[in-house]
Design a protein around this motif. Structure first.
Motif, PDB file in Angstrom:
ATOM      1  N   SER A 265     -55.575 -10.322  55.735  1.00  0.00           N
ATOM      2  CA  SER A 265     -54.389  -9.497  55.511  1.00  0.00           C
ATOM      3  C   SER A 265     -54.767  -8.051  55.181  1.00  0.00           C
ATOM      4  CB  SER A 265     -53.511 -10.081  54.405  1.00  0.00           C
ATOM      5  OG  SER A 265     -54.156  -9.992  53.155  1.00  0.00           O
TER       6      SER A 265
ATOM      7  N   ASP B  22     -54.746  -6.180  58.380  1.00  0.00           N
ATOM      8  CA  ASP B  22     -53.352  -5.997  58.796  1.00  0.00           C
ATOM      9  C   ASP B  22     -52.696  -4.884  57.997  1.00  0.00           C
ATOM     10  OD1 ASP B  22     -53.640  -8.045  60.628  1.00  0.00           O
ATOM     11  OD2 ASP B  22     -52.702  -9.551  59.327  1.00  0.00           O
ATOM     12  N   GLN B  23     -52.973  -4.835  56.694  1.00  0.00           N
ATOM     13  CA  GLN B  23     -52.392  -3.784  55.857  1.00  0.00           C
ATOM     14  C   GLN B  23     -52.885  -2.406  56.267  1.00  0.00           C
ATOM     15  OE1 GLN B  23     -52.270  -4.470  51.552  1.00  0.00           O
ATOM     16  NE2 GLN B  23     -52.583  -6.636  51.957  1.00  0.00           N
TER      17      GLN B  23
END
Length: 158
Positions: A109, A112-113
Motif C-alpha cells: 500500500s 500505491d500511496q
C-alpha cells in the motif's frame, strides 16, 4: 540539504528536505508551514533552492505534507521540485538506539500511496494552470519553469 551543480550551469542547485514528526511539525517542533515560509523567504525566486521536500516521516502523513508543499509552490508561483521520502514506519527505540523489529510497513500500500500522491500533485497543478489560463488550455507555461529544476513539469496535455 543536498547541493548539486548541474552540468548545464555553474550555479549550484540546492534541495532542502524537512524531517517531519507528523503532518504539522518538523522533528524539532517547528511548525511545518513556518519552515516552508522561511525557505521561501530565503530564496523567493527559487534561484538557488530548487527543491523542497519532506523525509523521515510516517507514510500516513504523505498526502497531507505533499499537498501542503504543492499548495505553497503553486501559490508563490515558484518552480521548485517537490521531493518526498517517507520512512518505512519502524519505531526507533531511543534507549537501545535501534529500530524496533516488526513495527514497519509490510504491505504494498505504500507504493500505491506514493502513486496516488503523485497523481494528486499532477491534478493540483492542472487545476492551478486552468485557473491561471484565460483560454483554458491544459498546458504548463514552460517560460515560467526554472531551467535547473531536476524534474520540471513536462507537458500535461491529456
Amino acid at each position: 540539504i543536498i547541493l548539486t551543480i548541474p552540468r548545464s550551469s555553474k550555479i549550484p542547485a540546492i534541495w532542502i528536505s524537512l524531517a517531519c514528526s507528523d503532518d504539522r511539525h518538523l522533528n524539532d517542533g517547528l511548525h511545518f508551514d513556518e519552515a516552508v515560509q522561511l525557505i521561501h523567504a530565503m530564496d523567493p525566486n527559487a534561484t538557488l533552492i530548487q527543491g523542497i521536500g519532506v523525509n523521515c516521516f510516517h507514510i500516513q502523513y504523505l498526502q497531507s505534507l505533499v499537498k501542503q508543499i504543492t499548495t505553497h509552490v503553486l501559490s508563490t508561483q515558484t518552480c521548485r521540485t517537490i521531493l518526498f521520502y517517507p520512512n518505512s514506519g519502524e519505531m526507533w527505540n531511543t534507549i537501545h538506539q535501534k529500530w524496533v523489529n516488526g513495527t514497519g510497513i509490510r504491505t504494498s500500500s505504500s507504493g500505491d500511496q506514493i502513486i496516488n500522491c503523485t497523481e494528486m500533485v499532477r491534478e493540483m497543478c492542472l487545476q492551478w494552470n486552468y485557473s491561471r489560463n484565460d483560454n483554458n488550455e491544459n498546458e504548463i507555461n514552460h517560460d515560467q519553469m526554472h531551467p535547473h529544476s531536476a524534474s520540471s513539469f513536462t507537458s500535461l496535455k491529456t
